[in-house]
Design a protein around this motif. Structure first.
Motif, mmCIF file in Angstrom:
data_model
loop_
_atom_site.group_PDB
_atom_site.id
_atom_site.type_symbol
_atom_site.label_atom_id
_atom_site.label_comp_id
_atom_site.label_asym_id
_atom_site.label_seq_id
_atom_site.Cartn_x
_atom_site.Cartn_y
_atom_site.Cartn_z
ATOM 1 N N GLY A 191 17.893 26.398 -18.791
ATOM 2 C CA GLY A 191 18.025 27.516 -17.843
ATOM 3 C C GLY A 191 16.696 28.176 -17.548
ATOM 4 N N CYS A 192 15.872 28.332 -18.580
ATOM 5 C CA CYS A 192 14.545 28.921 -18.376
ATOM 6 C C CYS A 192 13.656 27.998 -17.557
ATOM 7 C CB CYS A 192 13.900 29.233 -19.720
ATOM 8 S SG CYS A 192 14.712 30.562 -20.609
ATOM 9 N N SER A 193 13.764 26.706 -17.783
ATOM 10 C CA SER A 193 12.971 25.742 -17.011
ATOM 11 C C SER A 193 13.378 25.748 -15.547
ATOM 12 C CB SER A 193 13.133 24.337 -17.580
ATOM 13 O OG SER A 193 12.723 24.293 -18.910
ATOM 14 N N VAL A 194 14.681 25.782 -15.305
ATOM 15 C CA VAL A 194 15.174 25.817 -13.924
ATOM 16 C C VAL A 194 14.710 27.099 -13.238
ATOM 17 C CG1 VAL A 194 17.250 25.988 -12.508
ATOM 18 C CG2 VAL A 194 17.127 24.297 -14.317
ATOM 19 N N ALA A 195 14.818 28.226 -13.940
ATOM 20 C CA ALA A 195 14.394 29.508 -13.365
ATOM 21 C C ALA A 195 12.909 29.493 -13.045
ATOM 22 C CB ALA A 195 14.719 30.649 -14.320
ATOM 23 N N LEU A 196 12.120 28.914 -13.940
ATOM 24 C CA LEU A 196 10.674 28.882 -13.741
ATOM 25 C C LEU A 196 10.285 28.000 -12.559
ATOM 26 C CD1 LEU A 196 8.126 30.004 -15.076
ATOM 27 C CD2 LEU A 196 8.025 27.924 -16.417
ATOM 28 N N VAL A 197 10.842 26.809 -12.482
ATOM 29 C CA VAL A 197 10.487 25.876 -11.404
ATOM 30 C C VAL A 197 11.018 26.359 -10.058
ATOM 31 C CG1 VAL A 197 10.862 23.539 -10.527
ATOM 32 C CG2 VAL A 197 10.283 23.888 -12.928
ATOM 33 N N LEU A 198 12.289 26.745 -10.030
ATOM 34 C CA LEU A 198 12.906 27.189 -8.782
ATOM 35 C C LEU A 198 12.197 28.409 -8.218
ATOM 36 C CD1 LEU A 198 15.301 27.030 -6.758
ATOM 37 C CD2 LEU A 198 16.476 28.610 -8.285
ATOM 38 N N ASN A 199 11.944 29.393 -9.058
ATOM 39 C CA ASN A 199 11.311 30.615 -8.573
ATOM 40 C C ASN A 199 9.817 30.440 -8.373
ATOM 41 O OD1 ASN A 199 13.487 32.639 -8.351
ATOM 42 N ND2 ASN A 199 13.843 31.917 -10.421
ATOM 43 N N GLY A 200 9.228 29.440 -8.997
ATOM 44 C CA GLY A 200 7.842 29.106 -8.681
ATOM 45 C C GLY A 200 7.716 28.600 -7.251
ATOM 46 N N VAL A 210 12.345 37.332 -11.658
ATOM 47 C CA VAL A 210 11.655 38.477 -11.072
ATOM 48 C C VAL A 210 10.172 38.481 -11.428
ATOM 49 C CG1 VAL A 210 11.527 41.000 -11.151
ATOM 50 C CG2 VAL A 210 13.727 39.873 -10.894
ATOM 51 N N VAL A 211 9.834 38.045 -12.629
ATOM 52 C CA VAL A 211 8.425 38.041 -13.038
ATOM 53 C C VAL A 211 7.643 36.959 -12.304
ATOM 54 C CG1 VAL A 211 6.902 37.553 -14.995
ATOM 55 C CG2 VAL A 211 8.817 39.111 -15.273
ATOM 56 N N VAL A 212 8.260 35.806 -12.053
ATOM 57 C CA VAL A 212 7.560 34.688 -11.410
ATOM 58 C C VAL A 212 7.348 34.939 -9.918
ATOM 59 C CG1 VAL A 212 7.824 32.248 -10.797
ATOM 60 C CG2 VAL A 212 8.285 32.997 -13.109
ATOM 61 N N ARG A 253 21.984 35.498 -18.765
ATOM 62 C CA ARG A 253 21.668 36.020 -17.426
ATOM 63 C C ARG A 253 20.430 36.918 -17.427
ATOM 64 N NH1 ARG A 253 24.717 32.431 -16.036
ATOM 65 N NH2 ARG A 253 26.784 32.726 -15.195
ATOM 66 N N VAL A 254 20.268 37.702 -18.481
ATOM 67 C CA VAL A 254 19.122 38.610 -18.544
ATOM 68 C C VAL A 254 17.823 37.813 -18.594
ATOM 69 C CG1 VAL A 254 17.995 40.391 -19.924
ATOM 70 C CG2 VAL A 254 20.469 40.426 -19.644
ATOM 71 N N THR A 255 17.783 36.774 -19.414
ATOM 72 C CA THR A 255 16.591 35.937 -19.506
ATOM 73 C C THR A 255 16.314 35.244 -18.178
ATOM 74 O OG1 THR A 255 17.088 35.541 -21.826
ATOM 75 C CG2 THR A 255 15.499 34.071 -20.789
ATOM 76 N N TYR A 256 17.350 34.715 -17.537
ATOM 77 C CA TYR A 256 17.187 34.019 -16.260
ATOM 78 C C TYR A 256 16.604 34.964 -15.210
ATOM 79 C CZ TYR A 256 18.097 31.364 -12.074
ATOM 80 O OH TYR A 256 17.933 30.689 -10.899
ATOM 81 N N TRP A 257 17.190 36.154 -15.045
ATOM 82 C CA TRP A 257 16.737 37.074 -14.021
ATOM 83 C C TRP A 257 15.370 37.676 -14.352
ATOM 84 C CZ3 TRP A 257 18.197 37.191 -9.242
ATOM 85 C CH2 TRP A 257 19.434 36.671 -8.918
ATOM 86 N N LEU A 258 15.062 37.843 -15.630
ATOM 87 C CA LEU A 258 13.738 38.331 -16.003
ATOM 88 C C LEU A 258 12.665 37.331 -15.593
ATOM 89 C CD1 LEU A 258 12.120 40.531 -17.468
ATOM 90 C CD2 LEU A 258 12.380 39.177 -19.538
#
Length: 128
Positions: A19-28, A108-110, A100-105
């Protein structure tokens, strides 16, 4: 007896690292789109709001047309990018079984990172 993977508890979608990897790549990728709204928003604040407070110096070529054009450009670039950001992240966060908190954090940071790390990225357009 059914396995935990078949019940959805132990599937690859529930791992935090995924989930963190997806959040990082997608929001990057989405963050590259956020460069224009962040830069136009900064130009509006710098030229019209902060300049009147004496914190910055307004660029004469930007101030000639008045604040409405700059405000309109900022709104027309910010609203679609934020709508896309929210829509994509709501769909992906619902599909993943991560915190969800980790994903949205992470999301928003990226988002502002490319505009902050490479402020010269759009300097070819005269946005120094």
């Amino acid at each position: 007896m059914t396995s935990s993977v078949a019940q959805g508890r132990g599937s690859w979608r529930s791992h935090t690292w995924f989930g963190c990897s997806v959040a990082l790549v997608l929001n990057g990728v989405l963050a590259v789109l956020s460069i224009v709204p962040l830069r136009t928003g900064w130009r509006f604040l710098s030229d019209f709001v902060f300049a009147r407070l004496g914190w910055t110096t307004a660029n004469p070529s930007d101030v000639d047309d008045g604040p409405f054009g700059s405000f309109l450009l900022t709104g027309l670039t910010t609203v679609p990018v934020l709508a896309l950001f929210l829509l994509v992240n709501l769909l992906v966060a619902a599909a993943l079984k991560t915190n969800r908190v980790t994903y949205w954090l992470i999301a928003v940071v990226v988002l502002p990172v490319p505009a902050l790390v490479r402020p010269d990225l759009w300097s070819g357009f005269g946005w120094n």
